[in-house]
Design an enzyme around this catalytic site. Structure first.
Site, PDB file in Angstrom:
ATOM      1  N   ASP A  48       0.834  -1.203   0.000  1.00  0.00           N
ATOM      2  CA  ASP A  48       0.000   0.000   0.000  1.00  0.00           C
ATOM      3  C   ASP A  48       0.869   1.253   0.000  1.00  0.00           C
ATOM      4  OD1 ASP A  48      -2.967   1.138   0.938  1.00  0.00           O
ATOM      5  OD2 ASP A  48      -1.304   2.303   1.754  1.00  0.00           O
ATOM      6  N   TYR A  53       3.197   9.874  -0.595  1.00  0.00           N
ATOM      7  CA  TYR A  53       4.323   9.237   0.091  1.00  0.00           C
ATOM      8  C   TYR A  53       5.624   9.424  -0.691  1.00  0.00           C
ATOM      9  CZ  TYR A  53       0.576   6.572   2.476  1.00  0.00           C
ATOM     10  OH  TYR A  53      -0.552   6.190   3.152  1.00  0.00           O
ATOM     11  N   LYS A  78      -2.989   6.018  -4.063  1.00  0.00           N
ATOM     12  CA  LYS A  78      -4.059   6.967  -3.734  1.00  0.00           C
ATOM     13  C   LYS A  78      -3.824   8.305  -4.413  1.00  0.00           C
ATOM     14  CE  LYS A  78      -3.675   4.880   0.841  1.00  0.00           C
ATOM     15  NZ  LYS A  78      -2.236   4.571   0.871  1.00  0.00           N
ATOM     16  N   HIS A 111      -7.669   9.794  -1.241  1.00  0.00           N
ATOM     17  CA  HIS A 111      -6.932   9.816   0.027  1.00  0.00           C
ATOM     18  C   HIS A 111      -7.716  10.460   1.174  1.00  0.00           C
ATOM     19  CE1 HIS A 111      -2.466   9.368   1.295  1.00  0.00           C
ATOM     20  NE2 HIS A 111      -3.246   9.166   2.320  1.00  0.00           N
TER      21      HIS A 111
END
Length: 275
Positions: A48, A53, A78, A111
């Site tokens: 994930d 990120y 996401k 998100h």
């Protein structure tokens, strides 16, 4: 749930592994590549990530280097808040897909529920799903009222809702609503950013079962029918987090963990967040 290979079946029939590796705050480059490699070597098949990120490229490199058949893997990413909207989401997805180096993504999530934007964002996810670029679509950090609002106009119901979930934040109403609607619940920050080790009740249960505090809470997730994606960059911890399938918590101990709820968040409030 008897092994790391076990999966839940989403509303559209897609299989999603119960256990995954989360890579929030795992650095792009060697750190994330190693973390994903450790997980895949330990039998994980679910990774994930998210655009925000900033490590999708590293995840993609590790996945490709593994040599594991693509159909055996389940990769989630996401769309970030600043990219929400119809056209911007389609562009953001394509950027994520290219970074991951994949022909398709297994699960694509909104998100956060950005006001005035998430319905248009969802319309883009429906298009991606219809076009076969994603196998399943869902949301993250959506409360009951967000889901109800979205579902009032959606053509496809969200298949997953990934939220902050742990013994200090049991979200019973949201969990019950998702179960009733056939939306798979998924936990982020399941081990409370390491604070499971500071909770005496969890520590006592760990001693009772001969497990770590993290393993106790991750098993609690699974027994509640919640997909869980603990994060670690250490090989031994990644392996340890997967050792959840050789024991079961009693109903009494499940209730004890449920009783720790204090509505405490370690992340943002889905109704009041900034980006």
């Amino acid at each position: 749930m008897k092994s790391i290979n076990d999966s839940t079946v989403l509303a559209n029939g897609v299989h999603m592994p119960w256990l995954g590796l989360g890579v929030f705050k795992t650095q792009e480059g060697e750190e994330v590549e190693n973390s994903v490699r450790y997980a895949l070597e330990a039998g994980y098949r679910h990774i994930d990530t998210a655009a925000i990120y900033r490590n999708e490229e590293g995840v993609g490199r590790a996945v490709q280097a593994s040599g594991i058949a693509r159909e055996e893997l389940f990769i989630t990413t996401k769309v970030w808040n600043t990219e929400q909207g119809y056209e911007t989401t389609l562009a953001a997805f394509e950027e994520s897909r290219q970074k991951l180096g994949l022909e398709y993504v297994d699960l694509y999530l909104i998100h956060w529920a950005v006001k005035e934007k998430y319905k248009e964002t969802w319309r883009a996810l429906e298009k991606l799903y219809k076009d076969g670029l994603v196998r399943a679509i869902g949301v993250s950090n959506f409360q009951v009222h967000h889901l109800q609002d979205l579902m009032a106009t959606a053509n496809v119901k969200p298949m997953v809702n990934q939220v902050e979930y742990h013994p200090y934040l049991t979200q019973k109403e949201l969990l019950a609503f998702c179960k009733q609607e056939g939306i798979q619940f998924e936990a982020w920050s399941p081990i409370m950013r390491g604070r499971v080790n500071d909770e005496p009740v969890i520590v006592q249960l760990a001693e009772k079962y001969g497990k770590t505090p993290a393993q106790i809470v991750l098993r609690w997730d699974l027994q509640h029918g919640v997909v869980t994606i603990p994060k670690s960059v250490r090989r031994e911890r990644v392996i340890e987090n997967a050792q959840l399938f050789d024991f079961e918590l009693s109903a009494e101990d499940m209730a004890t963990l449920d009783g720790l709820n204090r509505e405490q968040r370690f992340g943002s409030d889905p109704d009041n967040f900034s980006f």
